[in-house]
Design an enzyme around this catalytic site. Structure first.
Site, PDB file in Angstrom:
ATOM      1  N   VAL A  47       0.872  -1.171   0.000  1.00  0.00           N
ATOM      2  CA  VAL A  47       0.000   0.000   0.000  1.00  0.00           C
ATOM      3  C   VAL A  47       0.910   1.222   0.000  1.00  0.00           C
ATOM      4  CG1 VAL A  47      -1.772   1.235   1.304  1.00  0.00           C
ATOM      5  CG2 VAL A  47      -1.755  -1.267   1.299  1.00  0.00           C
ATOM      6  N   CYS A  48       0.718   2.118  -0.964  1.00  0.00           N
ATOM      7  CA  CYS A  48       1.560   3.314  -1.041  1.00  0.00           C
ATOM      8  C   CYS A  48       1.400   4.135   0.237  1.00  0.00           C
ATOM      9  CB  CYS A  48       1.182   4.150  -2.255  1.00  0.00           C
ATOM     10  SG  CYS A  48       2.137   5.676  -2.358  1.00  0.00           S
ATOM     11  N   ILE A  49       2.483   4.336   0.936  1.00  0.00           N
ATOM     12  CA  ILE A  49       2.424   5.011   2.228  1.00  0.00           C
ATOM     13  C   ILE A  49       1.997   6.472   2.096  1.00  0.00           C
ATOM     14  CG2 ILE A  49       4.883   5.588   2.304  1.00  0.00           C
ATOM     15  CD1 ILE A  49       4.681   4.929   5.377  1.00  0.00           C
TER      16      ILE A  49
END
Length: 130
Positions: free
Chosen positions: A76-78
């Site tokens: 998940v893109c932070i």
């Protein structure tokens, strides 16, 4: 064939469900998924606090089960997650927030993980987005 799959849509959007069905077909056909990458509103697929109405498919839950069952690398893109309040325990503590909604099998990490997946895969398939 090795696939990297990027999901840009939230679980209530048709593109997220299509991405899941595609991922199931990839594995069902004997191919490999090198990484699932959830970006933009797609980060909501990793949020365990979503409540799905009884008459709708729980796509976020289906993603979690699929990833766990097949032990897939799901990132998940932070940056996108932080903007949307989609936090794991470490980020919730770091930013002094009371609640975390992301837990394994999901992993918060940077956009570089998508680049790495693209380098390792034969194909990048994207679902949703603008």
């Amino acid at each position: 064939m090795k696939f990297a799959i990027a999901v840009y849509s939230p679980p209530h959007a048709p593109a997220s469900r299509r991405a899941l069905r595609f991922a199931e077909a990839v594995l069902g056909s004997g191919h490999e998924i090198v990484r699932l990458f959830f970006y933009q509103d797609g980060v909501h697929n990793a949020c365990s606090s979503i409540v799905t109405p009884q008459d709708e498919n729980n796509v976020a839950g289906e993603w979690q089960n699929f990833i766990s069952c097949h032990q897939l690398d799901s990132v998940v893109c932070i940056a996108a997650a932080l903007r949307r309040g989609v936090l794991d325990q470490q980020e919730a503590e770091r930013h002094e927030r009371r609640a975390a909604c992301v837990s394994p099998p999901w992993e918060l990490s940077g956009l570089g993980q998508l680049h790495d997946a693209i380098q390792s895969a034969d194909r990048l398939i994207c679902f949703g987005g603008h």
